[in-house]
Motif scaffolding. Structure first.
Motif, PDB file in Angstrom:
ATOM      1  N   TRP A   1      -4.447   7.463  -9.708  1.00  0.00           N
ATOM      2  CA  TRP A   1      -5.015   7.062  -8.408  1.00  0.00           C
ATOM      3  C   TRP A   1      -6.034   5.931  -8.584  1.00  0.00           C
ATOM      4  O   TRP A   1      -6.027   4.951  -7.838  1.00  0.00           O
ATOM      5  CB  TRP A   1      -5.672   8.276  -7.756  1.00  0.00           C
ATOM      6  N   ILE A   2      -6.875   6.048  -9.600  1.00  0.00           N
ATOM      7  CA  ILE A   2      -7.866   4.997  -9.868  1.00  0.00           C
ATOM      8  C   ILE A   2      -7.175   3.685 -10.216  1.00  0.00           C
ATOM      9  O   ILE A   2      -7.529   2.615  -9.712  1.00  0.00           O
ATOM     10  CB  ILE A   2      -8.817   5.425 -10.996  1.00  0.00           C
TER      11      ILE A   2
ATOM     12  N   PRO B   1       0.810  -1.220   0.000  1.00  0.00           N
ATOM     13  CA  PRO B   1       0.000   0.000   0.000  1.00  0.00           C
ATOM     14  C   PRO B   1       0.839   1.264   0.000  1.00  0.00           C
ATOM     15  O   PRO B   1       0.451   2.280  -0.579  1.00  0.00           O
ATOM     16  CB  PRO B   1      -0.819  -0.142   1.292  1.00  0.00           C
TER      17      PRO B   1
ATOM     18  N   LYS C   1       1.609   2.833  -3.381  1.00  0.00           N
ATOM     19  CA  LYS C   1       0.562   3.635  -4.008  1.00  0.00           C
ATOM     20  C   LYS C   1       0.705   5.092  -3.586  1.00  0.00           C
ATOM     21  O   LYS C   1       0.697   6.001  -4.434  1.00  0.00           O
ATOM     22  CB  LYS C   1      -0.807   3.087  -3.618  1.00  0.00           C
ATOM     23  N   THR C   2       0.860   5.305  -2.284  1.00  0.00           N
ATOM     24  CA  THR C   2       1.016   6.671  -1.779  1.00  0.00           C
ATOM     25  C   THR C   2       2.287   7.305  -2.308  1.00  0.00           C
ATOM     26  O   THR C   2       2.293   8.475  -2.721  1.00  0.00           O
ATOM     27  CB  THR C   2       1.034   6.659  -0.241  1.00  0.00           C
TER      28      THR C   2
ATOM     29  N   ASN D   1      -5.493   2.110  -7.142  1.00  0.00           N
ATOM     30  CA  ASN D   1      -6.484   1.501  -6.256  1.00  0.00           C
ATOM     31  C   ASN D   1      -7.038   0.215  -6.844  1.00  0.00           C
ATOM     32  O   ASN D   1      -7.299  -0.749  -6.117  1.00  0.00           O
ATOM     33  CB  ASN D   1      -7.628   2.483  -5.976  1.00  0.00           C
TER      34      ASN D   1
ATOM     35  N   ASP E   1      -4.810  -3.024  -6.158  1.00  0.00           N
ATOM     36  CA  ASP E   1      -4.877  -3.674  -4.850  1.00  0.00           C
ATOM     37  C   ASP E   1      -6.288  -4.114  -4.476  1.00  0.00           C
ATOM     38  O   ASP E   1      -6.506  -4.607  -3.378  1.00  0.00           O
ATOM     39  CB  ASP E   1      -4.325  -2.729  -3.766  1.00  0.00           C
ATOM     40  N   SER E   2      -7.242  -3.923  -5.378  1.00  0.00           N
ATOM     41  CA  SER E   2      -8.615  -4.338  -5.111  1.00  0.00           C
ATOM     42  C   SER E   2      -8.810  -5.806  -5.451  1.00  0.00           C
ATOM     43  O   SER E   2      -7.924  -6.465  -6.006  1.00  0.00           O
ATOM     44  CB  SER E   2      -9.590  -3.490  -5.938  1.00  0.00           C
TER      45      SER E   2
END
Length: 322
Positions: free
Chosen positions: A181-182, A7, A10-11, A185, A188-189
């Motif tokens: 960003w999409i 995670p 991503k940031t 996300n 990792d979904s």
């Protein structure tokens, strides 16, 4: 968990992109640099969609510029023939591209390997031919002007007036960040994990309960919408569009950007888009040898950094002794 999927990555990716967009204008010397940077962002949006399709799901498309062209001409035709506002044109183009991708993708995505590549190539060629031949709507091979909504040369986008290269820089950069960003996300979904399982092995993914056909179609539709939005922004930014936006060479260019930077990472795709947008401008100093120099650089990257520029460099840094 792999370092590339933590995670925190991503940031970190979003922070890097935001900082680069904020800092880059400090070294710009004029409108030209803002225009090139805007083209980088627009290409990066389309490439981010291909990261979802190629990097996540492992599916190849050689006709993706077709969706880019659909988005571009949705804005050109919508504004010219029907007076539709730009924001609505972008939405119409995205919905139309997604619907076409859904209809076309259902039979095409049953194919594998080079059969899939050739089928997607055929789709892209059909779109380019339609845009060229329907001259009464598209202007034919000569293209068409994308008109402004306001007589003074402005066009309103969700209440925001975008006219200057600087304004376009911030708008395109913002859309690219949202798109990144999409995609991050999604990775990792639950859907993203299904796509990555599909990338590794369709058989193993099917045994694990993944709807293989549905996952492929989902990735194809998402990537088509990204390409359409990029095409719409390009048309509105350039204020002129030709069928070349949907041709085979543009599709190859988008795939090359994706693979060169690293198809498995959003940041890699964006770096690839930046390289292939900026390098041709920087290599003009070589004059007649510009294409040769660009080809040599691309070959060297793929030979010595086989997974793409960003993933290969990231792995090298992780393996470096402390």
């Amino acid at each position: 968990m792999d370092a590339m999927t933590r995670p925190g990555m991503k940031t970190a990716t979003l922070i890097v992109l935001i900082v680069l967009i904020a800092v880059a204008p400090l070294v710009f010397s004029g409108t030209y640099h803002y225009r090139i940077a805007t083209l980088v962002f627009i290409n990066a949006i389309a490439v981010t969609g291909l990261v979802v399709l190629i990097g996540y799901a492992g599916q190849v498309s050689l006709g993706h510029a077709g969706f880019f062209g659909i988005g571009a001409y949705a804005c050109a035709i919508g504004a010219t023939h029907f007076g539709v506002p730009p924001l609505a044109c972008i939405a119409i183009g995205a919905v139309l591209s997604g619907a076409i991708a859904y209809v076309v993708g259902r039979p095409i995505l049953r194919l594998k390997g080079y059969y899939l590549a050739v089928a997607t190539l055929g789709f892209g060629i059909l779109v380019a031919m339609a845009l060229t031949n329907e001259a009464q709507w598209t202007g034919g091979p000569d293209g068409m002007i994308v008109p402004s909504i306001n007589p003074r040369g402005w066009f309103a986008l969700a209440g925001l007036k975008v006219k200057t290269a600087v304004a376009w820089y911030w708008l395109a950069g913002t859309v690219m960040i949202v798109g990144a960003w999409i995609a991050l996300n999604l990775k990792d979904s639950t859907s993203g994990r299904a796509l990555r399982a599909l990338h590794d092995s369709e058989i193993a993914a099917r045994v694990a309960g993944v709807d293989v056909a549905g996952a492929k179609l989902q990735a194809f539709v998402i990537s088509a919408v990204y390409a359409s939005v990029a095409g719409s922004l390009f048309a509105l930014f350039n204020q002129f569009i030709t069928p070349d936006a949907a041709d085979f060479l543009h599709s190859i260019e988008l795939v090359t950007m994706t693979v060169l930077g690293g198809a498995g990472m959003v940041l890699g795709g964006i770096v690839g888009a930046a390289l292939l947008t900026i390098l041709p401008q920087a290599l003009t100093v070589f004059q007649d040898y510009e294409s040769v120099a660009l080809g040599v650089i691309m070959i060297a990257v793929m030979i010595f950094l086989g997974r793409g520029l960003v993933p290969s460099l990231a792995n090298a840094l992780r393996r470096r002794p402390a």
